[in-house]
Scaffold this active site. Structure first.
Site, PDB file in Angstrom:
ATOM      1  N   LYS A  37       0.841  -1.193   0.000  1.00 41.77           N
ATOM      2  CA  LYS A  37       0.000   0.000   0.000  1.00 41.77           C
ATOM      3  C   LYS A  37       0.881   1.248   0.000  1.00 41.77           C
ATOM      4  O   LYS A  37       2.079   1.164   0.314  1.00 41.77           O
ATOM      5  CB  LYS A  37      -0.915  -0.014   1.223  1.00 41.77           C
ATOM      6  CG  LYS A  37      -0.173  -0.065   2.563  1.00 41.77           C
ATOM      7  CD  LYS A  37      -1.115  -0.421   3.710  1.00 41.77           C
ATOM      8  CE  LYS A  37      -0.383  -0.461   5.036  1.00 41.77           C
ATOM      9  NZ  LYS A  37      -1.247  -0.956   6.126  1.00 41.77           N
ATOM     10  N   ARG A 136     -11.535  -0.905  14.075  1.00 41.66           N
ATOM     11  CA  ARG A 136     -11.515   0.080  12.989  1.00 41.66           C
ATOM     12  C   ARG A 136     -11.975  -0.529  11.673  1.00 41.66           C
ATOM     13  O   ARG A 136     -12.569   0.152  10.858  1.00 41.66           O
ATOM     14  CB  ARG A 136     -10.129   0.729  12.842  1.00 41.66           C
ATOM     15  CG  ARG A 136      -8.990  -0.256  12.658  1.00 41.66           C
ATOM     16  CD  ARG A 136      -7.701   0.372  12.197  1.00 41.66           C
ATOM     17  NE  ARG A 136      -6.992  -0.594  11.368  1.00 41.66           N
ATOM     18  CZ  ARG A 136      -5.768  -0.444  10.893  1.00 41.66           C
ATOM     19  NH1 ARG A 136      -5.089   0.654  11.145  1.00 41.66           N
ATOM     20  NH2 ARG A 136      -5.228  -1.368  10.135  1.00 41.66           N
ATOM     21  N   TYR A 258      16.349  28.799  12.522  1.00 34.40           N
ATOM     22  CA  TYR A 258      15.193  29.615  12.871  1.00 34.40           C
ATOM     23  C   TYR A 258      14.908  29.611  14.372  1.00 34.40           C
ATOM     24  O   TYR A 258      15.153  28.609  15.053  1.00 34.40           O
ATOM     25  CB  TYR A 258      13.939  29.078  12.173  1.00 34.40           C
ATOM     26  CG  TYR A 258      13.999  29.130  10.669  1.00 34.40           C
ATOM     27  CD1 TYR A 258      13.792  30.339   9.994  1.00 34.40           C
ATOM     28  CD2 TYR A 258      14.258  27.993   9.922  1.00 34.40           C
ATOM     29  CE1 TYR A 258      13.843  30.380   8.604  1.00 34.40           C
ATOM     30  CE2 TYR A 258      14.304  28.032   8.542  1.00 34.40           C
ATOM     31  CZ  TYR A 258      14.100  29.238   7.885  1.00 34.40           C
ATOM     32  OH  TYR A 258      14.147  29.286   6.529  1.00 34.40           O
ATOM     33  N   MET A 305      13.682  23.103   5.466  1.00 39.60           N
ATOM     34  CA  MET A 305      13.086  22.534   4.254  1.00 39.60           C
ATOM     35  C   MET A 305      14.146  21.934   3.328  1.00 39.60           C
ATOM     36  O   MET A 305      13.978  20.834   2.801  1.00 39.60           O
ATOM     37  CB  MET A 305      12.286  23.597   3.497  1.00 39.60           C
ATOM     38  CG  MET A 305      11.495  22.990   2.348  1.00 39.60           C
ATOM     39  SD  MET A 305      10.625  24.169   1.309  1.00 39.60           S
ATOM     40  CE  MET A 305       9.302  24.683   2.361  1.00 39.60           C
TER      41      MET A 305
HETATM   42  C1  LIG Z   1      -0.562  -1.944   6.794  1.00 45.36           C
HETATM   43  C2  LIG Z   1      -1.167  -3.253   7.106  1.00 45.36           C
HETATM   44  C3  LIG Z   1      -0.368  -4.406   7.182  1.00 45.36           C
HETATM   45  C4  LIG Z   1       1.144  -4.360   7.160  1.00 45.36           C
HETATM   46  O1  LIG Z   1       1.586  -3.935   8.428  1.00 45.36           O
HETATM   47  P1  LIG Z   1       3.140  -3.796   8.779  1.00 45.36           P
HETATM   48  O2  LIG Z   1       3.170  -3.365  10.189  1.00 45.36           O
HETATM   49  O3  LIG Z   1       3.688  -2.753   7.884  1.00 45.36           O
HETATM   50  O4  LIG Z   1       3.756  -5.122   8.521  1.00 45.36           O
HETATM   51  C5  LIG Z   1      -0.996  -5.620   7.313  1.00 45.36           C
HETATM   52  N1  LIG Z   1      -2.343  -5.712   7.415  1.00 45.36           N
HETATM   53  C6  LIG Z   1      -3.138  -4.626   7.406  1.00 45.36           C
HETATM   54  C7  LIG Z   1      -4.602  -4.788   7.536  1.00 45.36           C
HETATM   55  C8  LIG Z   1      -2.580  -3.365   7.260  1.00 45.36           C
HETATM   56  O5  LIG Z   1      -3.362  -2.279   7.263  1.00 45.36           O
END
Ligand SMILES: *Cc1c(COP(=O)(O)O)cnc(C)c1O
Length: 362
Positions: A37, A136, A258, A305
């Site tokens: 993802k 969730r 800054y 930046m």
């Molecule tokens: C992002 C995610 C993962 C991967 O998790 P990691 O901690 O990066 O290994 C697996 N399952 C679900 C449902 C996720 O949202």
């Protein structure tokens, strides 16, 4: 390598393959799937997924439908299964069909939509997420029981995979882990035909009870330790370096950068480095993180930046020398901790301004 005026992000796909092998070795008997993802945690879903495919990965997970579509294009004619955690929100069925994506049903209305599709078509395939304690995403156990126990059953709905996600896998001592495991086992009994997937990176290291059949490797594929600290079994995939632009001296009382960033309390030598938060270095690491310069980790006094300022003491540093902000010496989990975040966020923030170089492309 050709000198560059920019920060350089080297993405080492051999290290990715090594981390995949590590995940496989700690989960013997399970299939390690890849979570890619957010453009493979910011590292490039195309090159990352093609190398993982070359290493034998056949199952990928993304969050959004559009990520699934992009991944399908990147994988070309490779016959990979692509699962979408968002499930089947209204109006996306045709896009799932066109890109050959499999939804991970995340809510009861989505489950009903999948059942209706199955009835209309004679067969429909969808994975099912069970909420075992994160509250969730996924069907509650009660919802799952109602679905599995309906008089008409699942009908023509084919559920090849049952998914749940652990909320405390980075902390092996947390009571929520065995609680979630127990609920997942109850859910598994409701859908005996489905293969099961509970562990992400953290869960993979929690022991065999957590492995089940499919492990969803995410951050640990990219070098993040399963307990949010560096793990010597994993290698750095992302290395961010940038050139030292200048070396300057500060006298006691001199103010740096800054606002209240830093005031020298003694004579100091600092290196000014050509990277900044526009390249993805999280600003909150200022004052806490360290960069690797001239063979040692040295305090990151400022993150602006376009510029970083590093306290280099008496080290022999000159303009043009490299500073490593993230990589095999400046470790991902250490930088994340210094910035008050997790390795996942450090990776996804790496920006397109840094020049990208891939090693080991398949
Ligand atoms: C992002 C995610 C993962 C991967 O998790 P990691 O901690 O990066 O290994 C697996 N399952 C679900 C449902 C996720 O949202």
């Amino acid at each position: 390598m050709i000198p560059s005026d920019r920060a350089r992000l080297v993405i080492d796909l051999d290290a990715l393959a090594h981390n995949l092998a590590t995940l496989r070795s700690v989960t013997p008997g399970a299939e390690v799937a890849a979570v890619v993802k957010a453009d493979a945690y910011g590292l490039g879903a195309g090159p990352v997924s093609r190398r993982l495919w070359a290493e034998g990965v056949r199952r990928f997970f993304v969050a959004r439908v559009s990520e699934g579509e992009a991944l399908r294009r990147e994988l070309g004619d490779r016959e990979a299964a692509i699962y979408v955690f968002d499930g089947l929100p209204p109006g996306v069925t045709a896009r799932f069909d066109a890109a050959g994506l499999t939804p991970v049903i995340a809510t009861l209305p989505q489950a009903h939509a999948a059942l209706a599709l199955a009835a209309a078509r004679g067969r429909y395939e969808a994975a099912l997420q069970i909420d075992t304690g994160m509250n969730r995403q996924g069907l509650t156990l009660a919802e799952a029981r109602a679905l599995a126990g309906a008089p008409e059953g699942l009908g023509a709905l084919d559920v090849p995979l049952l998914v749940s996600h652990l909320g405390s896998a980075t902390d092996p001592g947390e009571a929520r882990n065995p609680e979630q495991l127990a609920r997942f086992r109850e859910a598994r009994a409701l859908f005996p035909e489905a293969r099961t997937s509970l562990a992400a990176s953290g869960g993979a290291f929690l022991g065999p009870a957590y492995h089940h059949e499919v492990v969803r490797g995410g951050v640990s594929l990219f070098g993040g330790g399963p307990e949010e600290r560096p793990d010597p079994r994993l290698r750095a995939v992302a290395t961010l370096t940038a050139p030292v632009l200048d070396v300057r001296s500060l006298r006691p009382g001199d103010r740096l950068s800054y606002g209240q960033t830093f005031t020298a309390d003694r004579p100091l030598r600092v290196a000014v480095v050509g990277a900044g938060y526009a390249d993805g270095v999280i600003r909150a690491a200022m004052g806490h993180g360290r960069a690797w310069v001239a063979g040692a980790l040295r305090p990151l006094l400022a993150v602006n930046m376009d510029l970083l300022v590093v306290d280099v003491g008496d080290a022999p540093v000159s303009p043009g020398d490299p500073a490593e902000i993230l990589g095999p010496n400046a470790l991902l989990d250490d930088l994340a901790a210094a910035a008050g975040t997790v390795a996942h966020e450090v990776l996804v923030r790496l920006s397109q301004r840094a020049e990208r170089v891939y090693l080991g492309e398949a």
